[in-house]
Scaffold this active site. Structure first.
Site, PDB file in Angstrom:
ATOM      1  N   GLY A  48       0.914  -1.285   0.093  1.00 20.80           N
ATOM      2  CA  GLY A  48      -0.105  -0.026   0.184  1.00 20.80           C
ATOM      3  C   GLY A  48       0.849   1.462  -0.012  1.00 20.80           C
ATOM      4  N   GLU A 103       4.125   3.830   5.814  1.00 23.56           N
ATOM      5  CA  GLU A 103       2.772   3.214   5.670  1.00 23.56           C
ATOM      6  C   GLU A 103       1.958   4.038   4.915  1.00 23.56           C
ATOM      7  OE1 GLU A 103       1.312   0.420   5.942  1.00 23.56           O
ATOM      8  OE2 GLU A 103       1.543  -0.682   7.575  1.00 23.56           O
ATOM      9  N   ASP A 104       1.004   3.167   4.485  1.00 21.12           N
ATOM     10  CA  ASP A 104      -0.154   4.153   3.939  1.00 21.12           C
ATOM     11  C   ASP A 104      -1.040   4.547   4.942  1.00 21.12           C
ATOM     12  OD1 ASP A 104      -0.892   1.139   4.513  1.00 21.12           O
ATOM     13  OD2 ASP A 104      -1.831   0.877   2.465  1.00 21.12           O
ATOM     14  N   ASP A 107      -3.553   1.498  11.660  1.00 16.53           N
ATOM     15  CA  ASP A 107      -5.006   1.134  12.139  1.00 16.53           C
ATOM     16  C   ASP A 107      -4.860   0.774  13.572  1.00 16.53           C
ATOM     17  OD1 ASP A 107      -7.275  -0.887  12.432  1.00 16.53           O
ATOM     18  OD2 ASP A 107      -7.799   0.344  10.540  1.00 16.53           O
ATOM     19  N   LYS A 135      -5.568   6.379  12.065  1.00 13.29           N
ATOM     20  CA  LYS A 135      -6.698   6.110  12.547  1.00 13.29           C
ATOM     21  C   LYS A 135      -6.549   6.157  14.231  1.00 13.29           C
ATOM     22  CE  LYS A 135      -9.176   3.305   8.919  1.00 13.29           C
ATOM     23  NZ  LYS A 135      -9.552   2.029   8.630  1.00 13.29           N
ATOM     24  N   PHE A 157     -13.168   2.837   6.312  1.00 15.71           N
ATOM     25  CA  PHE A 157     -12.522   2.213   5.504  1.00 15.71           C
ATOM     26  C   PHE A 157     -12.394   3.218   4.214  1.00 15.71           C
ATOM     27  CE2 PHE A 157     -11.836  -0.684   1.854  1.00 15.71           C
ATOM     28  CZ  PHE A 157     -10.813  -1.519   2.674  1.00 15.71           C
ATOM     29  N   VAL A 158     -11.234   3.172   3.852  1.00 15.20           N
ATOM     30  CA  VAL A 158     -10.804   4.039   2.844  1.00 15.20           C
ATOM     31  C   VAL A 158     -10.066   3.217   1.564  1.00 15.20           C
ATOM     32  CG1 VAL A 158     -10.756   6.115   3.672  1.00 15.20           C
ATOM     33  CG2 VAL A 158      -8.695   4.837   4.043  1.00 15.20           C
ATOM     34  N   ASP A 164      -5.992  -0.483  -1.197  1.00 20.20           N
ATOM     35  CA  ASP A 164      -6.614  -1.384  -1.938  1.00 20.20           C
ATOM     36  C   ASP A 164      -8.009  -1.811  -1.412  1.00 20.20           C
ATOM     37  OD1 ASP A 164      -5.581  -3.407  -0.011  1.00 20.20           O
ATOM     38  OD2 ASP A 164      -6.399  -4.736  -1.154  1.00 20.20           O
ATOM     39  N   ARG A 170      -6.113   0.602  -5.953  1.00 21.50           N
ATOM     40  CA  ARG A 170      -4.904   1.409  -5.442  1.00 21.50           C
ATOM     41  C   ARG A 170      -4.135   2.349  -6.327  1.00 21.50           C
ATOM     42  NH1 ARG A 170      -2.377  -1.832  -1.478  1.00 21.50           N
ATOM     43  NH2 ARG A 170      -2.509  -4.276  -2.032  1.00 21.50           N
TER      44      ARG A 170
HETATM   45  P1  5GP Z   1      -2.535  -2.308  11.517  1.00 29.02           P
HETATM   46  O1  5GP Z   1      -1.458  -3.266  11.599  1.00 29.02           O
HETATM   47  O2  5GP Z   1      -2.293  -0.703  11.716  1.00 29.02           O
HETATM   48  O3  5GP Z   1      -4.026  -2.784  12.242  1.00 29.02           O
HETATM   49  O4  5GP Z   1      -2.993  -2.215   9.935  1.00 29.02           O
HETATM   50  C1  5GP Z   1      -2.508  -1.599   8.788  1.00 29.02           C
HETATM   51  C2  5GP Z   1      -2.980  -2.069   7.587  1.00 29.02           C
HETATM   52  O5  5GP Z   1      -4.236  -2.189   7.616  1.00 29.02           O
HETATM   53  C3  5GP Z   1      -2.597  -1.077   6.397  1.00 29.02           C
HETATM   54  O6  5GP Z   1      -1.194  -1.319   5.905  1.00 29.02           O
HETATM   55  C4  5GP Z   1      -3.631  -1.544   5.600  1.00 29.02           C
HETATM   56  O7  5GP Z   1      -2.896  -2.565   4.727  1.00 29.02           O
HETATM   57  C5  5GP Z   1      -4.897  -2.169   6.232  1.00 29.02           C
HETATM   58  N1  5GP Z   1      -5.856  -1.210   6.311  1.00 29.02           N
HETATM   59  C6  5GP Z   1      -6.145  -0.547   7.770  1.00 29.02           C
HETATM   60  N2  5GP Z   1      -7.194   0.339   7.675  1.00 29.02           N
HETATM   61  C7  5GP Z   1      -7.699   0.483   6.304  1.00 29.02           C
HETATM   62  C8  5GP Z   1      -8.540   1.057   5.416  1.00 29.02           C
HETATM   63  O8  5GP Z   1      -9.054   1.951   5.712  1.00 29.02           O
HETATM   64  N3  5GP Z   1      -8.334   0.686   4.041  1.00 29.02           N
HETATM   65  C9  5GP Z   1      -7.545  -0.148   3.370  1.00 29.02           C
HETATM   66  N4  5GP Z   1      -7.574  -0.404   2.187  1.00 29.02           N
HETATM   67  N5  5GP Z   1      -6.691  -0.685   4.213  1.00 29.02           N
HETATM   68  C10 5GP Z   1      -6.463  -0.654   5.397  1.00 29.02           C
END
Ligand code: 5GP
Length: 183
Positions: A48, A103-104, A107, A135, A157-158, A164, A170
């Site tokens: 991402g 990172e993109d 979360d 977030k 969710f974006v 993606d 993407r």
């Molecule tokens: P974390 O490890 O912080 O819980 O998750 C991070 C990853 O979850 C991001 O790199 C992404 O791949 C995915 N992710 C979390 N929120 C979103 C969202 O709103 N949209 C998309 N497309 N991916 C997300």
């Protein structure tokens, strides 16, 4: 405002390219100030973050830097803590380097929590995190709070700008939010 239909969901355009560019520039300016006398190594988290990373590194001012890539997947095994699976492992030595993980979106923070520990274990001098989106309401790991944030977002969710939906979308130049109640 544009909308996109995908698998029964409706996505509404939220951040357009000119706004994204401003957010990216603000992150790049902070990094340029903080790293002007250093030679950071950007570790871009695939898939991402490649779009954000490409814009971010080109918006830096006078920062001598390198880039490398890593691809991970979080999974929950027998233990209560999440494990990271390295799909594309780190190709570059991070020992004695100032690392900036790109990172993109952050979360729960699990990915960053694990990656930071990994980089420190490999001898990085410092490890900071730059993310396009964050977030804060979803954060479960306090040490994963990103140092550089393009924009905060509530729990929605974006897609687009590298993010993606089932591997697709993407390539959208804007960022879209899912419309509640669709599907
Ligand atoms: P974390 O490890 O912080 O819980 O998750 C991070 C990853 O979850 C991001 O790199 C992404 O791949 C995915 N992710 C979390 N929120 C979103 C969202 O709103 N949209 C998309 N497309 N991916 C997300």
């Amino acid at each position: 405002m544009n909308t996109i239909e995908e698998q029964g969901y409706t996505f509404q355009e939220w951040l357009m390219p000119d706004q994204i560019a401003k957010d990216v520039q603000q992150v790049a300016d902070q990094i340029s100030t903080d790293y002007k006398d250093k030679e950071p190594l950007f570790v871009v988290v695939l898939n991402g973050a490649f779009v954000f990373a490409a814009d971010l590194i080109r918006a830096l001012k006078d920062v001598r830097c390198e880039q490398t890539f890593i691809r991970v997947s979080s999974y929950w095994g027998m233990s209560s803590t999440g494990q990271l699976e390295f799909i594309v492992p780190l190709q570059q030595v991070v020992d004695n380097r100032d690392v900036i993980i790109v990172e993109d979106i952050v979360d729960s923070g699990l990915t960053i929590h694990q990656l930071k520990a990994h980089m420190r274990g490999l001898g990085a001098t410092s490890v900071r995190v730059a993310t396009m989106l964050f977030k804060p309401n979803k954060l479960e790991y306090d040490d994963a709070r990103p140092d550089y944030v393009g924009r905060e977002i509530s729990d929605e969710f974006v897609i687009g700008y590298g993010l993606d939906f089932d591997g697709f979308l993407r390539n959208l130049p804007s960022i879209y939010k899912v419309k509640e109640g669709t599907k």
